[in-house]
Design a protein around this motif. Sequence first.
Motif, mmCIF file in Angstrom:
data_model
loop_
_atom_site.group_PDB
_atom_site.id
_atom_site.type_symbol
_atom_site.label_atom_id
_atom_site.label_comp_id
_atom_site.label_asym_id
_atom_site.label_seq_id
_atom_site.Cartn_x
_atom_site.Cartn_y
_atom_site.Cartn_z
ATOM 1 N N THR A 14 66.069 -28.284 -0.740
ATOM 2 C CA THR A 14 66.666 -29.483 -0.147
ATOM 3 C C THR A 14 68.183 -29.368 -0.144
ATOM 4 O O THR A 14 68.759 -28.561 -0.862
ATOM 5 C CB THR A 14 66.236 -30.739 -0.917
ATOM 6 O OG1 THR A 14 66.615 -30.594 -2.293
ATOM 7 C CG2 THR A 14 64.731 -30.942 -0.826
ATOM 8 N N LYS A 15 68.819 -30.208 0.649
ATOM 9 C CA LYS A 15 70.275 -30.177 0.754
ATOM 10 C C LYS A 15 70.932 -31.392 0.108
ATOM 11 O O LYS A 15 71.929 -31.288 -0.554
ATOM 12 C CB LYS A 15 70.693 -30.065 2.208
ATOM 13 C CG LYS A 15 70.249 -28.758 2.850
ATOM 14 C CD LYS A 15 70.920 -28.571 4.179
ATOM 15 C CE LYS A 15 70.461 -27.399 4.973
ATOM 16 N NZ LYS A 15 70.097 -26.195 4.406
ATOM 17 N N SER A 16 70.387 -32.548 0.297
ATOM 18 C CA SER A 16 71.006 -33.780 -0.186
ATOM 19 C C SER A 16 70.315 -34.292 -1.447
ATOM 20 O O SER A 16 69.115 -34.582 -1.425
ATOM 21 C CB SER A 16 70.931 -34.855 0.902
ATOM 22 O OG SER A 16 71.175 -36.135 0.363
ATOM 23 N N MET A 17 71.090 -34.432 -2.528
ATOM 24 C CA MET A 17 70.525 -34.967 -3.768
ATOM 25 C C MET A 17 70.005 -36.388 -3.533
ATOM 26 O O MET A 17 68.911 -36.733 -3.974
ATOM 27 C CB MET A 17 71.597 -34.947 -4.879
ATOM 28 C CG MET A 17 71.126 -35.436 -6.240
ATOM 29 S SD MET A 17 71.065 -37.233 -6.496
ATOM 30 C CE MET A 17 72.769 -37.697 -6.315
ATOM 31 N N SER A 18 70.771 -37.203 -2.827
ATOM 32 C CA SER A 18 70.351 -38.592 -2.596
ATOM 33 C C SER A 18 69.019 -38.665 -1.859
ATOM 34 O O SER A 18 68.133 -39.433 -2.241
ATOM 35 C CB SER A 18 71.425 -39.357 -1.811
ATOM 36 O OG SER A 18 72.568 -39.540 -2.606
ATOM 37 N N GLU A 19 68.870 -37.879 -0.807
ATOM 38 C CA GLU A 19 67.617 -37.885 -0.051
ATOM 39 C C GLU A 19 66.465 -37.327 -0.877
ATOM 40 O O GLU A 19 65.349 -37.842 -0.821
ATOM 41 C CB GLU A 19 67.770 -37.067 1.231
ATOM 42 C CG GLU A 19 68.659 -37.720 2.264
ATOM 43 C CD GLU A 19 68.880 -36.842 3.483
ATOM 44 O OE1 GLU A 19 68.109 -35.879 3.697
ATOM 45 O OE2 GLU A 19 69.828 -37.135 4.233
ATOM 46 N N THR A 20 66.740 -36.288 -1.643
ATOM 47 C CA THR A 20 65.685 -35.678 -2.470
ATOM 48 C C THR A 20 65.189 -36.660 -3.512
ATOM 49 O O THR A 20 63.974 -36.827 -3.700
ATOM 50 C CB THR A 20 66.210 -34.393 -3.133
ATOM 51 O OG1 THR A 20 66.688 -33.508 -2.116
ATOM 52 C CG2 THR A 20 65.118 -33.708 -3.930
ATOM 53 N N VAL A 21 66.104 -37.336 -4.198
ATOM 54 C CA VAL A 21 65.704 -38.299 -5.229
ATOM 55 C C VAL A 21 64.990 -39.487 -4.581
ATOM 56 O O VAL A 21 63.992 -39.977 -5.114
ATOM 57 C CB VAL A 21 66.905 -38.732 -6.090
ATOM 58 C CG1 VAL A 21 66.503 -39.822 -7.085
ATOM 59 C CG2 VAL A 21 67.500 -37.533 -6.831
ATOM 60 N N ASP A 60 61.961 -48.259 -10.145
ATOM 61 C CA ASP A 60 60.761 -47.562 -9.674
ATOM 62 C C ASP A 60 60.573 -46.178 -10.299
ATOM 63 O O ASP A 60 59.523 -45.875 -10.861
ATOM 64 C CB ASP A 60 60.788 -47.416 -8.146
ATOM 65 C CG ASP A 60 60.838 -48.744 -7.427
ATOM 66 O OD1 ASP A 60 60.525 -49.786 -8.037
ATOM 67 O OD2 ASP A 60 61.193 -48.750 -6.234
ATOM 68 N N LEU A 61 61.598 -45.344 -10.175
ATOM 69 C CA LEU A 61 61.450 -43.962 -10.623
ATOM 70 C C LEU A 61 61.440 -43.842 -12.144
ATOM 71 O O LEU A 61 60.594 -43.138 -12.700
ATOM 72 C CB LEU A 61 62.560 -43.097 -10.020
ATOM 73 C CG LEU A 61 62.358 -41.592 -10.177
ATOM 74 C CD1 LEU A 61 62.995 -40.854 -9.012
ATOM 75 C CD2 LEU A 61 62.908 -41.063 -11.471
#
Length: 163
Positions: A110-117, A150-151
Amino acid sequence: MVWLSQTARIMVVGQAPGARVHASGRPFTDASGDRLRQWMGVDSATFYDQDKVAIFPMAFCFPGYDAKGSDLPPPKICADHWRADTLALMPQVRLTLLVGGYAQKWHLGTKSMSETVADWQKYDPDIIPVPHPSWRNTSWLKKNPWFETDLIPHLRHRVTELL
């Protein structure tokens, strides 16, 4: 700062040790480690029990500082050289906690930490990506309250289940 184990069912994958942690010789012995243990719902004794938790960063040593005084990224050559072979020696791991963008990029592509999380459920139950627990990510945490609501409860449940 590597704590490998053939019994640990949980593996924490961080970036590389910061200067203080590198000097201590023990991973996550800083405020980031305190926050990470809080997210996981474990005390220090459990976190540092190598039979339960393996700690396998993307690089083994402190990579230094950039011109602005921030930690340099883990050198790519470290993971390219030994990561896959070492991971193959730990088939018992049932949960890999990917701490920060460098770990997420190598393991998931993945490239984006925000999107991955934000897409954490896509990788569950074997992998849970989280932001780096550094104070530098406090504003990210405030902008993403779902992370705490949530997480984190799910992460604590998985950790308890595997311990």
